[in-house]
Design an enzyme around this catalytic site. Structure first.
Site, mmCIF file in Angstrom:
data_model
loop_
_atom_site.group_PDB
_atom_site.id
_atom_site.type_symbol
_atom_site.label_atom_id
_atom_site.label_comp_id
_atom_site.label_asym_id
_atom_site.label_seq_id
_atom_site.Cartn_x
_atom_site.Cartn_y
_atom_site.Cartn_z
ATOM 1 N N HIS A 313 0.865 -1.180 0.000
ATOM 2 C CA HIS A 313 0.000 0.000 0.000
ATOM 3 C C HIS A 313 0.901 1.229 0.000
ATOM 4 O O HIS A 313 1.816 1.326 0.820
ATOM 5 C CB HIS A 313 -0.885 -0.027 1.249
ATOM 6 C CG HIS A 313 -1.981 0.979 1.256
ATOM 7 N ND1 HIS A 313 -1.752 2.326 1.323
ATOM 8 C CD2 HIS A 313 -3.328 0.838 1.217
ATOM 9 C CE1 HIS A 313 -2.908 2.969 1.320
ATOM 10 N NE2 HIS A 313 -3.882 2.085 1.246
ATOM 11 N N ARG A 333 -5.934 10.440 -0.400
ATOM 12 C CA ARG A 333 -5.614 10.788 -1.798
ATOM 13 C C ARG A 333 -6.882 10.890 -2.628
ATOM 14 O O ARG A 333 -6.966 11.699 -3.542
ATOM 15 C CB ARG A 333 -4.639 9.756 -2.378
ATOM 16 C CG ARG A 333 -3.226 9.938 -1.857
ATOM 17 C CD ARG A 333 -2.293 8.839 -2.302
ATOM 18 N NE ARG A 333 -2.538 7.594 -1.594
ATOM 19 C CZ ARG A 333 -2.662 6.394 -2.153
ATOM 20 N NH1 ARG A 333 -2.590 6.276 -3.467
ATOM 21 N NH2 ARG A 333 -2.870 5.319 -1.427
HETATM 22 O O1 MEZ Z 1 -9.138 -1.882 0.259
HETATM 23 C C1 MEZ Z 1 -8.206 -1.311 0.846
HETATM 24 O O2 MEZ Z 1 -7.079 -1.801 0.890
HETATM 25 C C2 MEZ Z 1 -8.442 -0.003 1.475
HETATM 26 C C3 MEZ Z 1 -9.816 0.499 1.421
HETATM 27 C C4 MEZ Z 1 -7.428 0.642 2.024
HETATM 28 C C5 MEZ Z 1 -7.397 2.072 2.337
HETATM 29 O O3 MEZ Z 1 -6.510 2.734 1.830
HETATM 30 O O4 MEZ Z 1 -8.215 2.579 3.095
#
Ligand code: MEZ
Length: 528
Positions: A313, A333
């Site tokens: 992420h 974002r």
């Molecule tokens: O689905 C995800 O990983 C999610 C919603 C993460 C986020 O950035 O909040």
């Protein structure tokens, strides 16, 4: 330089950045970027599996060790069942709760076993929303196309079709159970746009969507008095002589003893793998995310898919030290937050797919445009105060109350100052191969949620995980209940384990870890 001196560049460049329009990357620029900087593309992190259903395929070393690891269960363990049920659900997160609820409603005798407490899971930590095509100008077809593109066209299209088509009915089910999704002033569901999506499609509960959904599902499991075993980790499956799944062996973590469960169908909903800290990455995952279901299914003979791709992420916290790896939701974002390097420049379209955005952040840091945190890590800025400017004072408190509080505890006011972020290990794109009813190649063994693979291709889009686990949790629960209604309980054996051990020996694999690992090493005490 102090942190606040470093932050000045973000404040000074904010106005100019607001006017900036970033050019889109071409497909070949995106590919080049990913190949050069994405952690999935570091050859030295991978090795081929030596034996088992995915023999010869490349995966990260940490997962290879887990899959080739040996069971803690002795072959001569007496298999007199402590529990006999129709459906055994392993895992107490979103997929496990959904599966248990649907199987129970269909009339099955259900046992839900979970290695920590009910709802201790990645589901509860999901922040930014759940993708469902509910907006009037959106459609499941559009959702299908966005997800396919995001997954580099490697998604299992049958699974994907099922997921997008069943999304709206899942939203309805959750609303009926009492989930308080955000609404617009006219009462319709509020939707937000996530990275890689062409339409706003994320239904949200501020920045604690997973927590709200799990509040309701957990309540429902308790209210319906579904039999529950907490602090019981699944450590081995049981099969009959034909390789059909007939139950599981659990480890009671409090009393340090094995529990044998006979079941006509077993649903693995054990979630992700972040706590294996692949390539040394910090993770946004909860402590139990050690990929247990992958190891169990693999030993029983179920092939996995896309075992060489993981999601980092883009915005994991990298400062303060106590928050390292914690999720900073993509929602920031989605609402216009900029990513900014040490020179005060934006360097990527913040709503590009996660693999592209993460690769860009790593590039900035590797090429000397990152910021060194006071504790010596590298990161870039996420300009959170910009949201107050774009949408009005109070936006962060209203839309991201959990994040405001999370940082406040460490003396950081995200309304005034930007935060430092770096990619964090967030999700396993692949997992155990399933069909549209969540059944694996091992009959009567089902897998739902993050432990399954194929649906997301090589890169999951934001918000598709919460939907995935509801749709396939439901399908697993209903199919398992139907199977149980028409089948007799099969005999309990560990024959698949004997075969697995023989195969390990044949391929010269002798240095095995004990698998599943259950918890990361740093959480274990001497007697655990
Ligand atoms: O689905 C995800 O990983 C999610 C919603 C993460 C986020 O950035 O909040």
């Amino acid at each position: 330089m102090t942190l606040s001196a470093l932050q000045d560049i973000v404040h000074q460049t904010r106005e100019a950045r607001r006017k900036q329009v970033l050019p889109k990357l071409t497909p070949s620029e995106r590919d080049t970027l990913i190949k050069k900087f994405h952690p999935d593309c570091r050859e030295q992190a991978y090795r081929p599996l030596k034996f088992g259903p995915n023999k010869g395929q490349l995966t990260v070393r940490e997962l290879a060790a887990l899959l080739e690891g040996d069971s803690p269960v002795p072959y001569d363990l007496p298999l007199d069942p402590d529990h006999t049920v129709d459906v055994l659900v392993i895992g107490g997160g979103g997929a496990g709760c959904a599966a248990a609820l649907h199987a129970h409603k269909a009339g099955a005798k259900v046992l839900l076993a979970t290695k920590l407490r009910l709802a201790d899971s990645n589901s509860v930590m999901a922040q930014g929303g759940m993708q469902i095509a509910v907006a009037p100008d959106d459609s499941p077809v559009q959702h299908f196309l966005d997800t396919l593109k995001g997954g580099h066209f490697k998604n299992d299209r049958q699974l994907l079709k099922v997921m997008v088509e069943e999304g709206p009915s899942i939203a309805q089910w959750l609303l009926e159970l009492g989930v308080l999704f955000d609404r617009d002033t006219d009462g319709s569901l509020h939707v937000k746009k996530g990275g890689g999506s062409t339409k706003p499609r994320l239904v949200t509960c501020s920045d604690y969507t997973g927590l709200e959904i799990m509040r309701v599902l957990k309540d429902e499991v308790l209210n319906r008095q579904i039999q529950l075993l907490e602090f019981c980790a699944a450590v081995e499956l049981l099969t009959n002589r034909d390789g059909v799944c007939t139950g599981a062996v659990l480890r009671d973590l409090d009393n340090k003893r094995f529990i044998v469960v006979a079941a006509k169908a077993v649903i693995l909903a054990t979630g992700g793998i972040g706590r294996l800290h692949i390539q040394g990455f910090p993770t946004s995952n909860h402590y139990g995310a050690t990929g247990d279901g992958l190891a169990l299914a693999y030993r029983a003979g179920a092939p996995l898919v896309h075992i060489d791709t993981f999601q980092y992420h883009p915005t994991g916290a990298v400062y303060p030290e106590q928050l390292v790896g914690a999720l900073v939701t993509e929602g920031i974002r989605s609402e216009g937050g900029h990513l900014v390097n040490a020179r005060g420049e934006r360097f990527v379209n913040e709503l590009d797919t996660r693999d592209v955005v993460s690769s860009s952040i790593i590039r900035e840091c590797e090429e000397g445009r990152g910021i060194r945190t006071p504790t010596g890590r590298m990161g870039v800025w996420l300009d959170t105060p910009l949201l107050e400017l774009e949408h009005g004072a109070g936006t962060l408190e209203k839309h991201f109350p959990a994040m405001v509080r999370q940082y406040e505890r460490y003396g950081i006011d995200i309304r005034k100052d930007p935060v430092l972020i770096y990619p964090t290990l967030h999700y396993q794109n692949g997992g155990v191969q399933i069909d549209v009813n969540a059944e694996t190649a091992v009959p009567n063994l089902f897998v739902a949620g993050e432990a399954s693979g194929g649906l997301h291709g090589r890169n999951r889009l934001m918000g598709n995980s919460l939907l995935d686990l509801m749709v396939f949790g439901k399908r697993a629960g209903l199919t398992a209940a139907a199977r149980a209604a028409s089948n007799r309980q099969g005999v309990l054996t560990l024959q698949h384990l004997r075969r697995f051990r023989e195969e390990a020996k044949r391929y010269g694999v002798t240095e095995q870890i004990t698998s599943p690992v259950i918890l990361p090493a740093y959480t274990r005490t001497q007697d655990s």
